[in-house]
Design a protein around this motif. Structure first.
Motif, PDB file in Angstrom:
ATOM      1  N   GLU A  48      71.199  92.260 -89.079  1.00 53.72           N
ATOM      2  CA  GLU A  48      71.675  92.312 -90.469  1.00 53.72           C
ATOM      3  C   GLU A  48      70.553  91.906 -91.431  1.00 53.72           C
ATOM      4  OE1 GLU A  48      74.259  93.043 -93.584  1.00 53.72           O
ATOM      5  OE2 GLU A  48      74.410  93.607 -91.476  1.00 53.72           O
ATOM      6  N   ASN A  49      69.807  90.865 -91.078  1.00 54.15           N
ATOM      7  CA  ASN A  49      68.672  90.447 -91.911  1.00 54.15           C
ATOM      8  C   ASN A  49      67.615  91.536 -91.970  1.00 54.15           C
ATOM      9  OD1 ASN A  49      69.809  87.960 -92.484  1.00 54.15           O
ATOM     10  ND2 ASN A  49      68.740  86.910 -90.835  1.00 54.15           N
ATOM     11  N   LEU A  50      67.345  92.174 -90.853  1.00 51.13           N
ATOM     12  CA  LEU A  50      66.379  93.263 -90.814  1.00 51.13           C
ATOM     13  C   LEU A  50      66.849  94.434 -91.681  1.00 51.13           C
ATOM     14  CD1 LEU A  50      63.803  94.526 -89.643  1.00 51.13           C
ATOM     15  CD2 LEU A  50      65.194  95.342 -87.727  1.00 51.13           C
ATOM     16  N   ARG A  51      68.144  94.746 -91.606  1.00 51.73           N
ATOM     17  CA  ARG A  51      68.692  95.838 -92.422  1.00 51.73           C
ATOM     18  C   ARG A  51      68.529  95.525 -93.908  1.00 51.73           C
ATOM     19  NH1 ARG A  51      72.838  96.845 -95.373  1.00 51.73           N
ATOM     20  NH2 ARG A  51      73.893  94.914 -94.876  1.00 51.73           N
ATOM     21  N   LYS A  52      68.869  94.302 -94.308  1.00 55.76           N
ATOM     22  CA  LYS A  52      68.737  93.918 -95.718  1.00 55.76           C
ATOM     23  C   LYS A  52      67.284  93.947 -96.174  1.00 55.76           C
ATOM     24  CE  LYS A  52      72.847  90.996 -95.946  1.00 55.76           C
ATOM     25  NZ  LYS A  52      73.329  89.603 -96.034  1.00 55.76           N
ATOM     26  N   ASP A  57      62.890  96.593 -99.078  1.00 58.91           N
ATOM     27  CA  ASP A  57      61.569  97.224 -99.050  1.00 58.91           C
ATOM     28  C   ASP A  57      61.627  98.668 -99.540  1.00 58.91           C
ATOM     29  OD1 ASP A  57      60.510  94.882 -98.084  1.00 58.91           O
ATOM     30  OD2 ASP A  57      60.303  95.599 -96.003  1.00 58.91           O
ATOM     31  N   VAL A  58      62.667  99.391 -99.136  1.00 57.82           N
ATOM     32  CA  VAL A  58      62.823 100.781 -99.581  1.00 57.82           C
ATOM     33  C   VAL A  58      63.050 100.824-101.093  1.00 57.82           C
ATOM     34  CG1 VAL A  58      64.359 102.791 -99.475  1.00 57.82           C
ATOM     35  CG2 VAL A  58      63.588 101.698 -97.365  1.00 57.82           C
ATOM     36  N   ALA A  59      63.889  99.919-101.605  1.00 62.11           N
ATOM     37  CA  ALA A  59      64.142  99.874-103.050  1.00 62.11           C
ATOM     38  C   ALA A  59      62.862  99.532-103.815  1.00 62.11           C
ATOM     39  CB  ALA A  59      65.235  98.855-103.362  1.00 62.11           C
ATOM     40  N   ASP A  60      62.089  98.566-103.300  1.00 68.81           N
ATOM     41  CA  ASP A  60      60.817  98.221-103.947  1.00 68.81           C
ATOM     42  C   ASP A  60      59.861  99.400-103.925  1.00 68.81           C
ATOM     43  OD1 ASP A  60      61.634  95.688-104.569  1.00 68.81           O
ATOM     44  OD2 ASP A  60      60.422  94.675-103.032  1.00 68.81           O
ATOM     45  N   THR A  61      59.820 100.086-102.802  1.00 67.42           N
ATOM     46  CA  THR A  61      58.928 101.242-102.695  1.00 67.42           C
ATOM     47  C   THR A  61      59.324 102.313-103.691  1.00 67.42           C
ATOM     48  OG1 THR A  61      58.524 100.780-100.369  1.00 67.42           O
ATOM     49  CG2 THR A  61      58.044 103.009-101.117  1.00 67.42           C
ATOM     50  N   ARG A  62      60.619 102.555-103.824  1.00 67.42           N
ATOM     51  CA  ARG A  62      61.076 103.551-104.810  1.00 67.42           C
ATOM     52  C   ARG A  62      60.705 103.124-106.221  1.00 67.42           C
ATOM     53  NH1 ARG A  62      66.743 104.165-102.143  1.00 67.42           N
ATOM     54  NH2 ARG A  62      66.328 105.841-100.680  1.00 67.42           N
ATOM     55  N   SER A  63      60.915 101.857-106.523  1.00 66.20           N
ATOM     56  CA  SER A  63      60.669 101.365-107.880  1.00 66.20           C
ATOM     57  C   SER A  63      59.191 101.324-108.228  1.00 66.20           C
ATOM     58  CB  SER A  63      61.240  99.955-108.044  1.00 66.20           C
ATOM     59  OG  SER A  63      62.628  99.966-107.903  1.00 66.20           O
ATOM     60  N   TYR A  64      58.370 100.901-107.289  1.00 62.99           N
ATOM     61  CA  TYR A  64      56.981 100.627-107.603  1.00 62.99           C
ATOM     62  C   TYR A  64      56.009 101.663-107.055  1.00 62.99           C
ATOM     63  CZ  TYR A  64      59.127  96.206-108.787  1.00 62.99           C
ATOM     64  OH  TYR A  64      59.938  95.257-109.325  1.00 62.99           O
ATOM     65  N   ALA A  65      56.505 102.717-106.433  1.00 65.08           N
ATOM     66  CA  ALA A  65      55.612 103.725-105.843  1.00 65.08           C
ATOM     67  C   ALA A  65      54.756 104.420-106.899  1.00 65.08           C
ATOM     68  CB  ALA A  65      56.424 104.753-105.065  1.00 65.08           C
TER      69      ALA A  65
END
Length: 193
Positions: A48-52, A57-65
């Motif tokens: 669960e921690n890994l999923r979160k 990380d995916v959200a950060d990548t989308r935002s800051y890519a």
């Protein structure tokens, strides 16, 4: 040796195997079950921690890519703004149709670039009149101004921009010097003590 002990009236030593407590198979199974249950629960929590973390990380990548691209686009937007600033006002008013068209085209291009940057989360950093924040502002010079609180941004040389909560480019500013110091807004002084 034992005969001698018996002849002397001593009781002979009896060698007995050490008594090992018998392990109840049901208790052993319960302990193993509890251990396995604990391992499964820990594994589930780790997953669960890994999923979160992965989602974050995916959200950060989308935002800051687009941060690098946005930084480059800010240079082009600045060039358009400077081009508009150096145009004398009379060129806008008394220029021929071609000149006026060119000026309008530059203005439209600059507005569109600003709109597209904002659409992708790139926002200007408010600086003028704000307390100097070294995380958002870069002080270029100090302005002696006793009428403004010391450390207040009084002039913006170049606008700063942020994407999300990250600074793409700090605002280059002039900061007031010589006025009253800023009182922390969240601290109140108790004068009754």
């Amino acid at each position: 040796m034992s005969d001698e002990n018996a002849a002397n009236g001593e009781t002979p030593e009896v060698e007995t195997p050490e008594a090992t407590p018998e392990i109840d198979p049901i208790e052993a199974l319960r302990a193993e079950n509890a251990e396995l249950k604990d391992r499964v629960l820990r594994t589930i929590a780790e997953m669960e921690n890994l999923r979160k973390r992965t989602e974050r990380d995916v959200a950060d990548t989308r935002s800051y890519a687009i941060a690098g691209f946005a930084r480059d686009m800010l240079s082009a937007t600045d060039a358009l703004s400077r081009a508009l600033l150096v145009l004398p006002p009379e060129a806008r008013e008394s220029g021929d149709a071609t000149t006026k068209s060119l000026i309008e085209g530059i203005e439209m291009t600059e507005r569109e670039m600003q709109r597209l940057l904002a659409k992708h989360g790139v926002k200007p950093i408010e600086a003028e009149g704000q307390k100097f924040d070294p995380h958002k502002h870069q002080a270029m010079f100090e302005v002696p101004d006793p009428s403004r609180p010391e450390g207040t941004v009084v002039q913006v040389v170049q606008a700063g921009f942020a994407i999300g909560d990250r600074v793409l480019r700090p605002a280059m500013v002039g900061v007031a010097k010589g006025g009253p110091s800023h009182a922390p807004a969240d601290e109140t002084v108790d004068k009754s003590v």
